[in-house]
Scaffold this motif. Structure first.
Motif, PDB file in Angstrom:
ATOM      1  N   LEU A   1      -7.303  -2.753   6.833  1.00 24.49           N
ATOM      2  CA  LEU A   1      -7.479  -3.270   5.505  1.00 24.49           C
ATOM      3  C   LEU A   1      -8.085  -4.534   5.077  1.00 24.49           C
ATOM      4  O   LEU A   1      -8.742  -4.465   4.174  1.00 24.49           O
ATOM      5  N   GLN A   2      -7.935  -5.158   6.267  1.00 22.33           N
ATOM      6  CA  GLN A   2      -8.888  -6.595   5.875  1.00 22.33           C
ATOM      7  C   GLN A   2     -10.583  -6.091   5.910  1.00 22.33           C
ATOM      8  O   GLN A   2     -11.326  -6.893   5.115  1.00 22.33           O
ATOM      9  N   THR A   3     -11.003  -5.155   6.598  1.00 22.12           N
ATOM     10  CA  THR A   3     -12.177  -4.668   6.741  1.00 22.12           C
ATOM     11  C   THR A   3     -12.527  -4.113   5.299  1.00 22.12           C
ATOM     12  O   THR A   3     -13.795  -4.295   4.559  1.00 22.12           O
ATOM     13  N   THR A   4     -11.702  -3.419   4.750  1.00 20.41           N
ATOM     14  CA  THR A   4     -11.925  -3.009   3.495  1.00 20.41           C
ATOM     15  C   THR A   4     -12.141  -4.141   2.380  1.00 20.41           C
ATOM     16  O   THR A   4     -13.002  -3.872   1.533  1.00 20.41           O
TER      17      THR A   4
ATOM     18  N   CYS B   1      -4.334   0.877 -11.604  1.00 20.26           N
ATOM     19  CA  CYS B   1      -4.458   1.604 -10.423  1.00 20.26           C
ATOM     20  C   CYS B   1      -3.964   3.082 -10.362  1.00 20.26           C
ATOM     21  O   CYS B   1      -4.324   4.010 -10.165  1.00 20.26           O
ATOM     22  N   GLY B   2      -2.948   3.029 -11.345  1.00 14.33           N
ATOM     23  CA  GLY B   2      -2.183   4.548 -11.500  1.00 14.33           C
ATOM     24  C   GLY B   2      -1.523   4.898 -10.342  1.00 14.33           C
ATOM     25  O   GLY B   2      -1.132   6.108 -10.389  1.00 14.33           O
ATOM     26  N   GLY B   3      -1.431   4.230  -9.206  1.00 13.38           N
ATOM     27  CA  GLY B   3      -0.733   4.700  -8.129  1.00 13.38           C
ATOM     28  C   GLY B   3      -1.543   5.251  -7.214  1.00 13.38           C
ATOM     29  O   GLY B   3      -1.014   5.645  -5.950  1.00 13.38           O
ATOM     30  N   ASN B   4      -2.707   5.051  -7.359  1.00 13.90           N
ATOM     31  CA  ASN B   4      -3.802   5.373  -5.850  1.00 13.90           C
ATOM     32  C   ASN B   4      -3.644   6.697  -5.724  1.00 13.90           C
ATOM     33  O   ASN B   4      -3.197   7.643  -6.610  1.00 13.90           O
ATOM     34  N   THR B   5      -4.060   7.094  -4.496  1.00 16.04           N
ATOM     35  CA  THR B   5      -4.587   8.489  -4.225  1.00 16.04           C
ATOM     36  C   THR B   5      -3.180   9.083  -3.727  1.00 16.04           C
ATOM     37  O   THR B   5      -2.616   8.561  -2.654  1.00 16.04           O
TER      38      THR B   5
ATOM     39  N   ALA C   1      -3.230   3.349   1.923  1.00 14.21           N
ATOM     40  CA  ALA C   1      -4.430   2.775   2.125  1.00 14.21           C
ATOM     41  C   ALA C   1      -4.514   1.546   1.211  1.00 14.21           C
ATOM     42  O   ALA C   1      -5.812   1.231   0.986  1.00 14.21           O
ATOM     43  N   CYS C   2      -3.745   1.207   0.430  1.00 17.44           N
ATOM     44  CA  CYS C   2      -3.598   0.168  -0.556  1.00 17.44           C
ATOM     45  C   CYS C   2      -3.879  -1.047   0.272  1.00 17.44           C
ATOM     46  O   CYS C   2      -3.052  -1.561   1.127  1.00 17.44           O
ATOM     47  N   TYR C   3      -4.846  -1.855  -0.086  1.00 13.28           N
ATOM     48  CA  TYR C   3      -5.234  -3.146   1.006  1.00 13.28           C
ATOM     49  C   TYR C   3      -4.939  -4.189   0.024  1.00 13.28           C
ATOM     50  O   TYR C   3      -5.324  -5.558   0.500  1.00 13.28           O
ATOM     51  N   LEU C   4      -4.156  -4.402  -0.798  1.00 16.36           N
ATOM     52  CA  LEU C   4      -3.730  -5.570  -1.605  1.00 16.36           C
ATOM     53  C   LEU C   4      -2.343  -5.990  -1.031  1.00 16.36           C
ATOM     54  O   LEU C   4      -1.586  -5.384  -0.335  1.00 16.36           O
ATOM     55  N   THR C   5      -2.097  -7.378  -0.808  1.00 11.21           N
ATOM     56  CA  THR C   5      -1.003  -7.859  -0.243  1.00 11.21           C
ATOM     57  C   THR C   5       0.215  -7.734  -1.076  1.00 11.21           C
ATOM     58  O   THR C   5       0.023  -7.432  -2.439  1.00 11.21           O
TER      59      THR C   5
ATOM     60  N   GLY D   1      -9.880  -1.327  -8.602  1.00 14.75           N
ATOM     61  CA  GLY D   1      -9.911  -1.843  -9.729  1.00 14.75           C
ATOM     62  C   GLY D   1      -9.212  -3.113  -9.901  1.00 14.75           C
ATOM     63  O   GLY D   1      -9.545  -3.897 -10.529  1.00 14.75           O
ATOM     64  N   VAL D   2      -8.035  -3.298  -9.169  1.00 10.91           N
ATOM     65  CA  VAL D   2      -7.165  -4.494  -9.199  1.00 10.91           C
ATOM     66  C   VAL D   2      -8.219  -5.655  -8.210  1.00 10.91           C
ATOM     67  O   VAL D   2      -7.893  -6.638  -8.878  1.00 10.91           O
ATOM     68  N   TYR D   3      -8.529  -5.191  -7.178  1.00 13.60           N
ATOM     69  CA  TYR D   3      -9.411  -6.231  -6.392  1.00 13.60           C
ATOM     70  C   TYR D   3     -10.596  -6.522  -7.450  1.00 13.60           C
ATOM     71  O   TYR D   3     -10.833  -8.082  -7.196  1.00 13.60           O
ATOM     72  N   LEU D   4     -10.859  -6.008  -8.130  1.00 19.08           N
ATOM     73  CA  LEU D   4     -12.238  -6.478  -8.842  1.00 19.08           C
ATOM     74  C   LEU D   4     -11.535  -7.528  -9.857  1.00 19.08           C
ATOM     75  O   LEU D   4     -12.335  -8.280 -10.158  1.00 19.08           O
TER      76      LEU D   4
END
Length: 324
Positions: free
Chosen positions: A153-156, A285-289, A306-310, A188-191
């Protein structure tokens, strides 16, 4: 897909964020052929360099195209396998263009050469496209078999920081290049977080704009038809068929919410569990994949692993709890 460049351009010239526009129909990614000259570890179709029996004939493809056009589908992306291995590809593409579709060619590029470049040019594809596309690993086909190799996740996060910074630097230098990511709608959230740090006064505007994007579009604005004519919510759902275009028109299959998966994907807002369901940015995000959730937990409506947000970033934990 998240069109990063589009949102960064709006930083320079923000406009009123009007209502979200509904497309006339889904973008259809169509695997015309499963054969491929490569054997990639992330391949969702588990393609190989051999013929696969039962693929749609040229006439069947044309019949499906007629239905898609009447249904309002605006875009066809011809994919594979490697679509250039289908002998009638250029006939199909010419017909699609003449019908008014925007037509894309999803090729690995290795078979483009002197013997076919003129025919590709005549079809008016992918010429001088200045685009960088980062696709996150989705857990389907070989991508599911090899998911143990997925990025940490941190790499992402570090990769996304590089993409955002590169996009912004290009724009500052006047370089016209598009940056796009796919298969992880947390982008989108990370942006939004990236923009918050640099342009805090624009956060309310960008929050509305990203909310209009809405994240994951499987089963709504993105569709897939595989080489055998099976219809899927997107290309990563090959294990789950909604129906076959040989039996029913695509237009009927796509609107049929008697199927539990399609009913859940089309529901607004979707009902998703865990971190995704509690996320303060669910509207973006809509709940992602859903495929990753299904493959890891057996539940298509569980949180995306695979959500990489804390937890603190998405508003379900205090920062002190995270850093303790």
């Amino acid at each position: 897909m998240l069109r990063i460049s589009q949102y960064m351009r709006e930083i320079h010239t923000p406009a009123a964020a009007g209502p979200a526009r509904a497309p006339t129909g889904p973008v259809v990614i169509w695997n015309l052929v499963r054969r491929c000259n490569l054997c990639c570890e992330h391949c969702y179709s588990i393609s190989a360099d051999r013929d696969f029996p039962g693929e749609l004939s040229t006439r069947e493809v044309y019949d499906v195209m007629d239905d898609l056009r009447k249904f309002g589908v605006p875009v066809l992306i011809f994919s594979g396998g490697e679509p250039l291995l289908r002998p009638d590809l250029f006939d199909i593409a010419r017909r699609a263009k003449s019908m008014g579709f925007y037509v894309g060619l999803s090729s690995n590029g290795t078979l483009i050469g002197a013997d076919n470049i003129e025919r590709i040019a005549q079809t008016q594809y992918a010429e001088q496209v200045d685009k960088f596309y980062l696709s996150h690993l989705n857990y389907a086909g070989r991508g599911n078999i090899n998911r143990r190799k997925d990025a940490f996740l941190q790499t992402t996060r570090q990769a996304m920081d590089l993409v955002f910074d590169a996009c912004w630097n290009d724009m500052a230098r006047g370089v016209q290049r598009d940056y796009v990511t796919g298969n992880n709608d947390a982008d989108g959230v990370y942006l939004l977080f990236w923009m918050r740090r640099r342009f805090p006064h624009l956060e309310p505007y960008m929050r509305r704009r990203l909310g209009h994007w809405g994240g994951n579009a499987s089963g709504t604005n993105i569709a897939n038809i595989d080489n055998l004519g099976n219809v899927h919510p997107d290309t990563y759902w090959w294990h789950y068929s909604l129906g076959n275009v040989r039996d029913r028109p695509f237009s009927e299959i796509w609107n049929d919410v008697n199927d539990a998966v399609m009913a859940g994907l089309k529901r607004k807002p979707r009902v998703v569990k865990g971190r995704c369901g509690a996320c303060a940015y669910f509207d973006i995000c809509g709940g992602n994949t859903r495929v990753r959730a299904l493959q890891v937990t057996g539940d298509a409506w569980a949180e995306d692993p695979a959500c990489y947000l804390t937890d603190a970033e998405i508003g379900i934990a205090e920062e002190e709890t995270l850093t303790a």
